[in-house]
Every structure is written in C-alpha cells, then in structure tokens.
Enzyme design. Sequence first.
Site, short mmCIF file in Angstrom:
data_model
loop_
_atom_site.label_atom_id
_atom_site.label_comp_id
_atom_site.label_asym_id
_atom_site.label_seq_id
_atom_site.Cartn_x
_atom_site.Cartn_y
_atom_site.Cartn_z
N GLN A 84 -9.49 -1.09 -2.09
CA GLN A 84 -8.32 -0.41 -2.67
C GLN A 84 -8.47 -0.28 -4.19
O GLN A 84 -7.49 -0.35 -4.94
CB GLN A 84 -7.04 -1.17 -2.32
N SER A 85 -9.68 -0.10 -4.65
CA SER A 85 -9.95 -0.10 -6.09
C SER A 85 -9.53 1.20 -6.78
O SER A 85 -9.95 2.29 -6.39
CB SER A 85 -11.45 -0.33 -6.29
N ASN A 86 -8.71 1.05 -7.83
CA ASN A 86 -8.39 2.21 -8.68
C ASN A 86 -9.64 2.67 -9.43
O ASN A 86 -9.88 3.86 -9.60
CB ASN A 86 -7.31 1.84 -9.70
N ALA A 88 -12.72 2.53 -8.54
CA ALA A 88 -13.61 3.30 -7.66
C ALA A 88 -13.12 4.74 -7.51
O ALA A 88 -13.88 5.69 -7.64
CB ALA A 88 -13.71 2.62 -6.30
#
Length: 342
Positions: A84-86, A88
């Site tokens: 759930q990486s912003n 990325a």
Amino acid sequence: MTKIIDQMHPDENNIQKFDLLHTATPLEPLPRLGKHIGLKNLFIKRDDEGGRGGGGNKIRKFERQLAKMILEGYDTVIIAAHHQSNAARELVSTAAMMGLKSVIVVKDLIGRKTESFSSNGNRLLLNLLGAELIEVPQNVDFMDFISDLAAKLRAEGASPYVLPFGASDALGCMGYVDCANEILKQIKAMKGRDPDIVTVPTGSCGTQAGLVAGFARQGVATKTVGFTILKEKQDAVHGVEALTKQTLQELGSESADFDVFIDDCARDDGYGPITPECLDAIRLTARLEGIFLDPVYTGKAMAGLISQVDNKLIDPEQIVVFVHTGGLPRLFVYSDAFKEGA
Ligand SMILES: Cc1ncc(COP(=O)(O)O)c(C=O)c1O
C-alpha cells in the site's frame, strides 16, 4: 518530440532537476479547524496536490533523484516498499511519464489481512499503472534481495538505479528545501513574517530533514516538528539529524545551525494500527475544511498537532503550517476503521 532530458534544468546550486509540480503548491488558511482546536493562525501546505499518480511528498524528492539517474544513463528505477505504498504509486506513475522502467520490491510490513488492503487504495492504482511488484520472502533481507535483483537486471542488459527507502537521501531532501523556501515566501506574503512552527508526519525522515535544512539555510527561527509514525523517537531524531547534515553539506551550508524536534505522541503501536485520535482528526478536518487526511501519516500528524495545542506546547497566536504530504488512496484501504460513527 521533446526529449525528457530537455525538461531538466539546473537549480540555484547547479544541480539538475525536473519541475514535477510545475509551480509552488498552494498554502491555504484553515480558519475553522484552527478556531476549533485553538489556533488563530493555522495554515496547510498542499503537498497532496500536484504531480503524477495523485501526488504526494515523494514527487519533490524525485525531482533531482530521477534527473541524476537519467543523466548517468540508468533506465530502470527500483524502490523497496510495501503493498500500500504511496512512494511506489508516485514512483511508477512518474517513471511512466518519463519512459523509464520501474520495479517495486515489496514486503508485507503491516500484516493487515483485509480484502481492501490487498485490492483497493494504492494497490488498485498500482495495478492500473501496470506496476511490476516483486515480493521479498519474509525471511529475506530487503537490501540483499535488491542487490541480487539489480545484478540479475544488469545481466539481462538493463541499467538499474536503486532509490533509498522512502526516497530519503540528500538529493531527495533538497525537494523539501524547496518546500521550506516556498512556505517562507507564501507566509511572508500573507502574514508579513516567518511561520513559528511547521508540522510534518515523519517516516523515513527525508521530508522533515529537507524542511529543517531549508529553514536552517535561511537562518529563520521556524521550528519543524515531526510526528514520528514509523520509527521510535530516538531513531527518528537520529535519522532526521543525519539527513539534515548530509543535505546541508551537499548544499555547501554545513555551518548552518539546526535543532531536530520529534514528537511520538501520535505513533501508538507503530505503522499499521489506526488510533481513535487519528480517526477524529480526519473527520474534523473533512467536516470543517473539506480536506481529506490519510489514516497512516497525515491523520496522525493532525492528531499530534491537536495534542500539542491541548498540552499548551503551542501558543494560540503562533503561525502554524501543517504540511499535507498526501496519501489519500489509503483512506479506502482502512474503510473498516471508519464504520462506527463515520
Ligand atoms: C503520506 C505520507 N506522509 C508522510 C510520509 C513520510 O515521509 P518521509 O518518509 O519523508 O519521512 C510518507 C512516506 O511514505 C507518506 O506516504
């Protein structure tokens, strides 16, 4: 067709950069929220607006990092992240715009097993972007895995460039030196003086370090307060200190004085769990100002700011700037946390 390289230009220190935000992000007053929590001069810096892929604080960091990478002839960018990486999402979309290949090396750092965690929010957007996500087994070290992957890509003819976790290095922090300069200019134009306090959520420490370095270089008394979300307090202090020093050194300003302020009141059990104070801060900001905060970083930072005001650590007359670092897609991932009373 203009080449991507033609979109770079040297900054005032002769370091090549892209203008991924095109212009200064807005700085807006929050009079209703300020009145409610007891601040007469509360402002928000909208770093959640602008840039590809929905924006957020990594866009400023990429401005110089990706310029360096392209100038040095790399064609593939790799970053360590989670599902759930912003960072990325912001990297894959910015790389797409530049015609670069990106690879996201992911590990389950949060352990949230809900349906929305695996398919909504940033994960949905990463799927839409066609992101290449490579899973690291839980028992394998992130960095060992990445160096093996980079070697494999090189053997296949690619030229990979590995960004640090959270895109936090001196070049990335320079994006937040720019942000500090914007804030000083914008607040001076509105209030005729420098802000007293700037608040920010702190994870890999680069955003806060860039702001600290920026205010130190200008010699202003503005205090940057970081609400640590990821690291324990002392680790966050050391992380911000080290990155601030490196950034000042790269800019030839190593003699500039600075202090690091970290508050861990909003951290709770670390990265994953959502606190009731965070949920309240998100609802309050939405209902009074029509602005959405996220449940992992900015909601907790707002809860931290409210706690500092309640504990009289901030004077009601002080000029306070809350830096909104983005993260909206995560709201949809944590919808279950809002079921009661939302
Ligand atoms: C929305 C948001 N805010 C704040 C941060 C923390 O920034 P930094 O890693 O530079 O400390 C992150 C990092 O991922 C983020 O996604």
